[in-house]
Scaffold this active site. Sequence first.
Site, PDB file in Angstrom:
ATOM      1  N   ASP A   1     -10.386  -0.990  -0.461  1.00 24.92           N
ATOM      2  CA  ASP A   1     -10.308   0.130   0.432  1.00 24.92           C
ATOM      3  C   ASP A   1     -10.338   1.540  -0.446  1.00 24.92           C
ATOM      4  O   ASP A   1      -9.329   2.405  -0.269  1.00 24.92           O
ATOM      5  CB  ASP A   1      -9.250   0.128   1.297  1.00 24.92           C
ATOM      6  CG  ASP A   1      -8.990  -1.108   2.194  1.00 24.92           C
ATOM      7  OD1 ASP A   1      -9.911  -2.023   2.310  1.00 24.92           O
ATOM      8  OD2 ASP A   1      -7.672  -1.674   2.713  1.00 24.92           O
TER       9      ASP A   1
ATOM     10  N   ASP B   1      -0.532  -5.453  10.639  1.00 27.56           N
ATOM     11  CA  ASP B   1      -0.535  -3.951  10.264  1.00 27.56           C
ATOM     12  C   ASP B   1      -1.352  -3.364  11.031  1.00 27.56           C
ATOM     13  O   ASP B   1      -1.445  -2.092  11.274  1.00 27.56           O
ATOM     14  CB  ASP B   1      -0.769  -3.710   8.920  1.00 27.56           C
ATOM     15  CG  ASP B   1      -1.998  -4.345   8.205  1.00 27.56           C
ATOM     16  OD1 ASP B   1      -2.698  -4.757   8.965  1.00 27.56           O
ATOM     17  OD2 ASP B   1      -2.341  -3.864   6.949  1.00 27.56           O
TER      18      ASP B   1
ATOM     19  N   LYS C   1       0.815  -1.344   0.188  1.00 24.34           N
ATOM     20  CA  LYS C   1      -0.184   0.166  -0.094  1.00 24.34           C
ATOM     21  C   LYS C   1       0.900   1.321   0.136  1.00 24.34           C
ATOM     22  O   LYS C   1       0.228   2.336  -0.312  1.00 24.34           O
ATOM     23  CB  LYS C   1      -0.950  -0.074   1.294  1.00 24.34           C
ATOM     24  CG  LYS C   1      -1.844  -0.831   0.998  1.00 24.34           C
ATOM     25  CD  LYS C   1      -3.034  -0.922   0.266  1.00 24.34           C
ATOM     26  CE  LYS C   1      -4.164  -1.898   0.553  1.00 24.34           C
ATOM     27  NZ  LYS C   1      -3.734  -3.363   0.480  1.00 24.34           N
TER      28      LYS C   1
END
Length: 652
Positions: free
Chosen positions: A130, A243, A53
């Site tokens: 997302d 995470d 990401k």
Amino acid sequence: MTDAVDPHRAPTALPWRGLVEGFYGTPWSGAERRAYFAFAAPLGLDRYVYAPKSDPYHRERWREPYPEAQLAELAALAADAKAVGIRFGYAISPGLSMRFADPADAAALAAKARQLFDAGIRHFCVLFDDVPPTLTDAADLARFGDDDAAVGRAHGAAASEFAGFLRTELGITEPLLVCPTDYAGIAPSPYREGLAETLPTDALLFWTGSDIVVGEVTRAAVDAAAASYRRDLVLWDNFPVNDFDRSRLFLGPLTGRAGDVVGSRLVGIAVNPMVEAAPSRFAIAACAEWAAYPARYDPDAAAARARRLVAGPAAEGLAPLLDACSSWPPSAAPDPALDALIERARRGDVAALAEVRGRMEALAATSSAGAPADLRSALLPWVRAAQAVGAAGVLACRLLANDGRSDAAATVSALRAAWTAAEAHYPNVLRSSVELLVAAALERAGAPRLPVTAPQGGRVLLLTGANPSPGDRELAEFLHADGHAVTIRSESAASDIAPDFDLVIIARAASERAALELADIAIPVIAWGHLVALRLASASEMPLALDTIELSDGDHPIAAGLAGAVRAYRGPSRLTWGVPASGGRVIASTPQDRHPVLVLYDAGMPLVDGRPAPAARLTFFLGSDGFAPWLVTDATRQIVRAAVTHLLGRAA
């Protein structure tokens, strides 16, 4: 224990087996990826998906071609993966900003793939995870509609056009792997209906299970999810990813995965690993065994083999740490058996206390000697935390077994110091379990952790949950040491507060109902929980993996003399931010997105609903762990101290 399965000869192996580097936070290095290739190939994991990401060219700046140096590294990675039999897949994530009806954006997607293809990459994925769940562009709305299925149609159409380009222009004929926005759950949805209308029929879909992070994946869930998408699935398994809580490692085997999935529409698994690459191998090795032969998978046997494979001669010395970090899912107790023993020991069970002490002694002796260098380096903070927690646990056991002997006072003092040292470690190794042991020992010795009275200072109410978190207890002790009288409650009526307190602090663990009782109280409030309910923000979130704030109003007393980028946490965690009313004074924000994390409203200033603040109000950046000693930095302590002093000054 079952024998290990040869992944290359297993008769019922899932055909798609590998890893997706899809976590938030610091991506793996090139060396860590190459180490994964060398480790995974012999296990039959022959797929790797590049999707960090934090790579801006993968997500935020997806339209832009890679600079020469980054492109060369991706090309080298793909070549190195191919050399050991692993197919290197590049995932592109355009959904944050793509205009789906715009030919220019479709061309940008194709151009990005062309650049990577020319560099030697032959496998591609498209991710829509997302990203915004609705369409806002006028052309997109005109083409795909404005109903609940519209964004699904748009995503499917973009993926279909991209798949056509790969097939006709680049000669890539394998099914396109796509991650939908609605990637978790088993029920039909308008998004899934729209996606199915326009997505290629042979496309594979990433799916995380009945939820984003799951303890169980059943055959029934697989069948229902596949029916809702009308496509074959690859399980994006958010295991052992960490995470969402970087203080923890998940070092145990894959559990709760069905053994009867071969023959279903689940055709593969992509492990989403931890930010810590080398420790991820314990879980990866076990996942490889499940993927090779789900029906014969034995988690305990797989875990034993993984320990020998990954840690080598260090497996025995690391066993206490591995045992302490083996539970799954993350919501499960880290060690239920230890918790049960501690509860029995607290009630006076001598045999249980002896067993707990043995566990604590083993934890205190945790060692990584003999482990591969990269594993030893990555585990070092957790090894030290395990040793410290174990040492405190041994002292707690001594105190519980003391029975009034003369050295009790010295043991109390040593235990207080040992637990303070243990709590100072950012890594979490059985912290919640051993804290109960420590608390029981101190209580038995008549030595409460927080003194009853404070010498002088403000009267502070800390509103939290029925069982205050370690962070909330630490905050109470911190303020007590500063001379404030601190009361911890989980319930309080406004009529009971005003005469007795000068400041209220509302932690995230407090119930919304209890927080609302104090929304209109005419004394200052500091809050990092229920900001919307308290009318301090129109929206509020706790994003993952942040540790830094940007003090934009460094001249304000609450900034404590600090300025610019300030590290608020010792490791990545969650920062609470909120969208304030227009008049709120923003003292600090998140560095990249500029989300306000410290906002002050003076008494009388309009809050988000227009009503005036009955007294000063301050939104604070602490998250779900609050003022946890293993998390907060000296800078955060300075800001808390300055905030309390400033608001108490206003109260005076």
